[in-house]
Design an enzyme around this catalytic site. Structure first.
Site, PDB file in Angstrom:
ATOM      1  N   ASP A  65       0.830  -1.202   0.000  1.00 56.74           N
ATOM      2  CA  ASP A  65       0.000   0.000   0.000  1.00 56.74           C
ATOM      3  C   ASP A  65       0.872   1.262   0.000  1.00 56.74           C
ATOM      4  O   ASP A  65       1.959   1.256   0.566  1.00 56.74           O
ATOM      5  CB  ASP A  65      -0.883  -0.041   1.257  1.00 56.74           C
ATOM      6  CG  ASP A  65      -2.111   0.829   1.116  1.00 56.74           C
ATOM      7  OD1 ASP A  65      -2.280   1.470   0.064  1.00 56.74           O
ATOM      8  OD2 ASP A  65      -2.893   0.876   2.073  1.00 56.74           O
ATOM      9  N   ASN A  75     -10.677  -2.943  -6.559  1.00 59.77           N
ATOM     10  CA  ASN A  75      -9.882  -1.926  -7.265  1.00 59.77           C
ATOM     11  C   ASN A  75     -10.490  -1.495  -8.606  1.00 59.77           C
ATOM     12  O   ASN A  75     -10.096  -0.478  -9.175  1.00 59.77           O
ATOM     13  CB  ASN A  75      -8.438  -2.398  -7.500  1.00 59.77           C
ATOM     14  CG  ASN A  75      -7.574  -2.399  -6.257  1.00 59.77           C
ATOM     15  OD1 ASN A  75      -6.626  -3.163  -6.138  1.00 59.77           O
ATOM     16  ND2 ASN A  75      -7.885  -1.531  -5.295  1.00 59.77           N
ATOM     17  N   ARG A  91      -5.482  -2.326   8.324  1.00 58.14           N
ATOM     18  CA  ARG A  91      -6.656  -3.092   7.898  1.00 58.14           C
ATOM     19  C   ARG A  91      -6.215  -4.306   7.118  1.00 58.14           C
ATOM     20  O   ARG A  91      -5.142  -4.314   6.533  1.00 58.14           O
ATOM     21  CB  ARG A  91      -7.521  -2.251   6.930  1.00 58.14           C
ATOM     22  CG  ARG A  91      -8.195  -1.070   7.468  1.00 58.14           C
ATOM     23  CD  ARG A  91      -9.109  -0.485   6.383  1.00 58.14           C
ATOM     24  NE  ARG A  91      -8.351   0.099   5.280  1.00 58.14           N
ATOM     25  CZ  ARG A  91      -7.826   1.315   5.289  1.00 58.14           C
ATOM     26  NH1 ARG A  91      -7.963   2.086   6.339  1.00 58.14           N
ATOM     27  NH2 ARG A  91      -7.153   1.777   4.249  1.00 58.14           N
ATOM     28  N   ILE A  92      -7.134  -5.286   7.017  1.00 58.15           N
ATOM     29  CA  ILE A  92      -6.834  -6.473   6.203  1.00 58.15           C
ATOM     30  C   ILE A  92      -7.424  -6.327   4.787  1.00 58.15           C
ATOM     31  O   ILE A  92      -7.002  -7.016   3.855  1.00 58.15           O
ATOM     32  CB  ILE A  92      -7.285  -7.773   6.910  1.00 58.15           C
ATOM     33  CG1 ILE A  92      -6.757  -8.997   6.188  1.00 58.15           C
ATOM     34  CG2 ILE A  92      -8.786  -7.843   7.087  1.00 58.15           C
ATOM     35  CD1 ILE A  92      -6.730 -10.267   6.980  1.00 58.15           C
TER      36      ILE A  92
HETATM   37  C1  FPP Z   1      -1.868   0.424  -3.452  1.00 62.28           C
HETATM   38  O1  FPP Z   1      -1.382   1.714  -3.566  1.00 62.28           O
HETATM   39  C2  FPP Z   1      -1.328  -0.563  -4.324  1.00 62.28           C
HETATM   40  C3  FPP Z   1      -2.069  -1.300  -5.206  1.00 62.28           C
HETATM   41  C4  FPP Z   1      -3.306  -0.847  -5.849  1.00 62.28           C
HETATM   42  C5  FPP Z   1      -1.667  -2.659  -5.472  1.00 62.28           C
HETATM   43  C6  FPP Z   1      -0.209  -2.898  -5.734  1.00 62.28           C
HETATM   44  C7  FPP Z   1       0.144  -2.646  -7.123  1.00 62.28           C
HETATM   45  C8  FPP Z   1       1.416  -2.481  -7.556  1.00 62.28           C
HETATM   46  C9  FPP Z   1       2.606  -2.586  -6.655  1.00 62.28           C
HETATM   47  C10 FPP Z   1       1.605  -2.130  -8.990  1.00 62.28           C
HETATM   48  C11 FPP Z   1       2.054  -3.182  -9.905  1.00 62.28           C
HETATM   49  C12 FPP Z   1       1.576  -4.555  -9.722  1.00 62.28           C
HETATM   50  C13 FPP Z   1       2.214  -5.638 -10.296  1.00 62.28           C
HETATM   51  C14 FPP Z   1       1.792  -7.041  -9.995  1.00 62.28           C
HETATM   52  C15 FPP Z   1       3.352  -5.471 -11.188  1.00 62.28           C
HETATM   53  P1  FPP Z   1      -2.514   2.819  -3.485  1.00 62.28           P
HETATM   54  O2  FPP Z   1      -2.817   3.253  -4.860  1.00 62.28           O
HETATM   55  O3  FPP Z   1      -3.702   2.305  -2.734  1.00 62.28           O
HETATM   56  O4  FPP Z   1      -1.778   3.897  -2.648  1.00 62.28           O
HETATM   57  P2  FPP Z   1      -2.451   5.063  -1.809  1.00 62.28           P
HETATM   58  O5  FPP Z   1      -3.229   4.400  -0.693  1.00 62.28           O
HETATM   59  O6  FPP Z   1      -1.271   5.815  -1.299  1.00 62.28           O
HETATM   60  O7  FPP Z   1      -3.312   5.843  -2.728  1.00 62.28           O
END
Ligand code: FPP
Length: 243
Positions: A23, A71, A197-198
């Site tokens: 995250d 998502n 959170r989970i």
């Molecule tokens: C959360 O950051 C992260 C994700 C939505 C999932 C993880 C995704 C990656 C690491 C990108 C690439 C994935 C692969 C498999 C190559 P956020 O957008 O929720 O961050 P924020 O809470 O700071 O907005």
């Protein structure tokens, strides 16, 4: 007791399975005045580094929450970029892990994914199925409740077909129908960026998992943070409900 260089990890009592909620990509980008997608791109680079570190440390399973079933509600441009990064990762995974003994598995609902991604998943799972040292599990279009529902549905189907009797329904039979049927439950779950959170991740499988929360944003995560989480895990006493 043998110690890893420059860390206080013991080589025995390593968590066999580490699950990670990655995250903080968005906040990492915002702090730098970059687009959220730039944060995800940096997040993808961090995945490569952390998988390599986990492999070198001797972790047997690593599960990464790449895209949750929730998502999809993000802006289309961001969803498209996350899917592009996942596809790119799956395409390169074989080449990148070719000198390593890493099996790749994907969990989640494949029906919602593009044909190209589904084909790539099949390819990489098939090509790495005999690899043994570590299994990397990518959770893609994954939701814990959805996982439980699809397992319940399979179970109902098997009872209806007479494959299983209702009185034979046990936790073990249920777990065999989850996406994670061939993967042990996580020993350690790490969530980055300070959220506590989970978020619907592996909710059945984490019943006895140790949780570790880090304030570091995912793109900033380094091997030393992974080692800190493992060292913290090694100090805990796991009782699984016993004394
Ligand atoms: C959360 O950051 C992260 C994700 C939505 C999932 C993880 C995704 C990656 C690491 C990108 C690439 C994935 C692969 C498999 C190559 P956020 O957008 O929720 O961050 P924020 O809470 O700071 O907005």
């Amino acid at each position: 007791m043998p110690l890893f260089k420059k860390s206080n990890i013991k080589s025995e009592n390593l968590p066999a399975h580490i699950a990670i909620i990655m995250d903080g990509n968005g906040r990492w980008a915002k702090k730098r005045g970059l687009s959220r997608n730039a944060g995800h791109q940096e997040g993808a680079r961090t995945i490569r580094k952390i998988v390599e570190s986990a492999y070198n440390i001797g972790i047997k399973y690593i599960t990464l929450f790449a895209f949750s079933s929730e998502n999809w509600s993000r802006p289309k441009e961001e969803v498209d970029e996350l899917m592009r990064l996942c596809l790119d990762y799956l395409k390169n995974a074989e080449k990148e892990t070719s000198d390593k003994d890493i099996r790749v598995r994907v969990i989640g609902n494949r029906e919602g994914l593009s044909l190209e991604i589904r084909e790539q998943i099949q390819k990489i799972e098939k090509r790495t199925e005999n690899k043994k040292k570590m299994t990397m599990v990518i959770a893609l279009n994954y939701g814990g409740r959805q996982d439980i529902l699809q397992a319940a549905s399979k179970l109902a189907d098997d009872v209806a077909k007479g494959i299983l009797k209702q009185e034979e329904i046990t936790e073990e039979e249920f777990a065999k129908r989850l996406y994670t049927y061939d993967i042990p439950d996580p020993d350690l779950l790490i969530r980055t960026s300070g959220e506590l959170r989970i978020s619907n991740f592996l909710i059945w499988q984490c019943s006895y998992t140790e949780f570790y929360f880090s304030n570091v944003l995912w793109p900033d995560i380094k091997e030393k943070h992974l080692k800190e989480a493992i060292a913290d895990y090694q100090k805990r006493s796991r009782r699984f409900g016993g004394l």
